[in-house]
Design a protein around this motif. Structure first.
Motif, short mmCIF file in Angstrom:
data_model
loop_
_atom_site.label_atom_id
_atom_site.label_comp_id
_atom_site.label_asym_id
_atom_site.label_seq_id
_atom_site.Cartn_x
_atom_site.Cartn_y
_atom_site.Cartn_z
N ASN A 82 0.71 -1.27 0.00
CA ASN A 82 -0.03 -0.09 -0.03
C ASN A 82 0.85 1.28 -0.04
O ASN A 82 0.55 2.06 -0.72
N TYR A 128 0.55 3.79 -3.33
CA TYR A 128 0.11 5.26 -3.11
C TYR A 128 1.18 6.17 -3.20
O TYR A 128 0.79 7.53 -3.70
N ASP A 149 -3.36 9.84 -4.96
CA ASP A 149 -4.89 9.31 -4.51
C ASP A 149 -5.56 9.22 -5.74
O ASP A 149 -6.77 9.27 -5.91
#
Length: 646
Positions: free
Chosen positions: A353, A357, A362
């Motif tokens: 993650n 990211y 986003d």
């Protein structure tokens, strides 16, 4: 004589990052790459096989002879074998012939191959992911569509059974043919995203794609890599996001796959208590091995990068995080703290993650399919969380379906199955899934989970959908559920599209369209869908009438919607307490004839004060129906929307 020439795409830094578990673009190094050496075009091959005695390239170009094209081991102890072969064309079939420490010759497909044959012992193909994309506008603005403050309504589908060739129902459609049918359909229905069940190469159709062998290859069942890219491109050009199911939890033991890749437990954990999955009879990745972490995180990056995926739904996270998952006492080993959490798997998911990211910001989203109460799955890694963007709300799904299976007279005893989710719905960022798992293996289709006669079944399902779309959280609906597929999902055939000829199915279809439209246009449904101030119970305890009343609130003070669910098969004149000075209007009624309802009007009969500042509204509630009301804007107040900051 060896026909392979020396060549490398790896720098010393690449090798260092690979061994550290922090190389996240390995697809640009490993595998088969068309390159030029000394003015000659050819193919560079590289593979990780640290325990091999010898590795050679075999294929249709050398009659699968493992003695002619031997790769060179790197000098640095990395376990990487590599080399260059002149003038191999696109589409060349190949495998790695790996001689193990025991002298076995294993014929393995390329873990990084971009295309595979479609058969049980599939070879790899020299291929490319070059494609001229036309989705720049989408890519630059997609962060708005993946925002937690945006409506996210997902249509989950299996490409092999959504629709098939009408003239030959046994034949799969090509990705491009699917695009021509799917894009207008999603536009018509109003979903914001599609979620494809795994498109990575897999040998066994009944696995639905969850037993992956070619982690970097788009399944050739439906065409080439470029055909899949065309499908995604067309969806993007029509403002539709694409989420891919991703399976880093396990892999099958096929002879040409990752299992015992170089004769050792290279990708899988060698301890069967951690390395073998008893339910799926498959093998579990060794999350503590750095090179395996690099392989998996690079794979996630690959689909987000090369295929422009907007999100990854990570399969079977519960099995990854729990050492005792589906194991009896004595069949698993506790972690160093004596608990059942797989600390290596947790660390891997946190790294995954963090990496994706950091790379994509986003503009993408990761979603955990996780069914336990594992804490902080969607909290930031720097705060001790696992870092997912969302988590499937499995508890909500089970409670909701259990409730709607109940006889009407018994519903009062199960009333709080529909209120319980409000006790925890802000602990994580939730997506509410009515997925493929709920309509297979004897569980019945959604419409046949509902109680009552035909009219009551459809009324129940319409109201269930009202409940889902007006509840906080993102939405997911499996293909066929939008029109009331009557049979369980069958991966070997197309959906029963002919059902749309019948009014009750067409009515349900119309209802889902309308709910998607309301969800996208009424900001109170999505602006605060993950914030505590976005929801308020008005009536949660009316067990005798089986009525629920709640508010959804946007960022403006006057942006308020009310949902009223009547889950009994009778018409009610129902009194609801409302705030002083407010007025309401009905904007949706699931019992309307357009949705094949009974046509009872949901009308406000009166609004009046009873005592000092106690205002009530009496409304006629249709049977087994969900209605939505909007608070009328009070002209006395000049209210402004709070500007959303990215």
């Amino acid at each position: 004589m060896n026909s392979v020439k020396t060549y490398t795409l790896f720098t010393d830094h690449d090798v260092y990052l690979f061994k550290e578990g922090r190389h996240y673009k390995l697809y640009s190094k490993f595998g088969a790459h068309s390159v030029e050496k000394d003015g000659v075009q050819g193919v560079y091959f590289s593979v990780w096989a640290p325990n091999a005695k010898k590795v050679s390239i075999i294929g249709d170009f050398n009659n699968w002879n493992h003695k002619d094209h031997i790769l060179f081991p790197r000098w640095d102890g990395s376990g990487i074998w590599e080399g260059f072969i002149d003038e191999l064309p696109w589409g060349t079939l190949y495998k790695y012939a790996i001689e193990t420490a025991r002298g076995e010759i294993l014929e393995k497909s390329d873990p990084y191959a971009l295309s595979w044959e479609q058969n049980i012992q599939a070879a790899s193909l020299v291929s490319t992911t070059w494609y001229e994309w036309n989705d720049k506008e989408w890519m630059e603005s997609r962060w708005k569509k993946n925002s937690l403050q945006a409506p996210i309504s997902v249509y989950e589908l299996h490409l092999g059974s959504w629709i098939r060739d009408e003239e030959d129902p046994k034949r799969f459609l090509n990705y491009r043919d699917i695009a021509n049918k799917l894009v207008p359909y999603i536009n018509e229905m109003g979903f914001t995203h599609v979620e494809f069940m795994p498109v990575m190469e897999y040998p066994y159709d009944p696995s639905w794609g969850y037993q992956v062998t070619g982690f970097y290859a788009a399944t050739s069942r439906f065409g080439s890599p470029q055909d899949l890219m065309f499908l995604i491109d067309e969806l993007h050009k029509n403002n539709i996001g694409v989420i891919l199911d991703w399976v880093p939890s396990h892999f099958p033991g096929d002879a040409n796959g990752l299992y015992r890749f170089d004769g050792s437990h290279l990708y899988e954990h060698e301890d069967p208590r951690k390395g073998f999955h008893p339910d799926w009879k498959s093998h579990i990745f060794n999350y503590g091995r750095n090179e395996v972490k690099s392989f998996l995180i690079s794979n996630a990056m690959f689909w987000l990068d090369r295929y422009h995926a907007d999100g990854l739904r990570v399969d079977a996270v519960t099995s990854m995080l729990h050492l005792d998952y589906s194991r009896n006492e004595g069949d698993w080993e506790p972690n160093i703290y004596g608990g059942n959490v797989n600390l290596e798997a947790k660390a891997f998911l946190q790294e995954f993650n963090t990496a994706v990211y950091k790379e994509f910001g986003d503009s993408i989203i990761t979603i955990a399919e996780e069914s336990s109460d594992f804490p902080m799955l969607t909290k930031p890694v720097h705060d001790g969380g696992v870092g997912f963007g969302m988590k499937w709300m499995m508890g909500w799904m089970h409670d909701t379906l259990d409730y709607f299976k109940e006889d009407f007279v018994n519903r009062k005893y199960h009333h709080h199955k529909l209120t319980f989710a409000s006790m925890y719905m802000y602990n994580e960022n939730y997506m509410m899934p009515l997925s493929h798992d709920e309509v297979v293996h004897g569980k019945a289709s959604l419409i046949y989970k509902m109680k009552g006669d035909e009219w009551q079944k459809f009324a129940n399902l319409r109201t269930l959908y009202v409940y889902m779309y007006t509840h906080p959280g993102a939405k997911l609906l499996f293909m066929g559920d939008e029109f009331g597929q009557t049979s369980e999902w069958n991966f070997t055939q197309s959906l029963d599209w002919h059902l749309l000829k019948y009014p009750v199915h067409k009515g349900l279809h119309n209802l889902v369209k309308k709910l998607n439209n309301l969800y996208k246009t009424e900001s109170a449904f999505y602006e605060n869908q993950f914030e505590k101030n976005g929801f308020e119970w008005i009536e949660a305890d009316d067990l005798e009438n089986s009525v629920y009343v709640y508010l959804r609130k946007g960022k403006r003070r006057d942006d308020v919607l009310m949902t009223v669910l009547n889950l009994a098969p009778k018409i009610l004149d129902y009194k609801i307490k409302i705030s002083s000075g407010t007025h309401w209007e009905v904007i949706f009624n699931s019992d309307e004839a357009e949705y094949s309802g009974s046509g009872v009007e949901a009308e406000i009969l009166e609004e009046k004060y009873e005592g000092e500042n106690q205002k009530f509204m009496t409304i006629k509630l249709p049977p087994l129906a969900g209605i939505i009301l909007r608070q009328k804007k009070d002209k006395k107040y000049k209210l402004h929307r709070i500007k959303y900051k990215r």
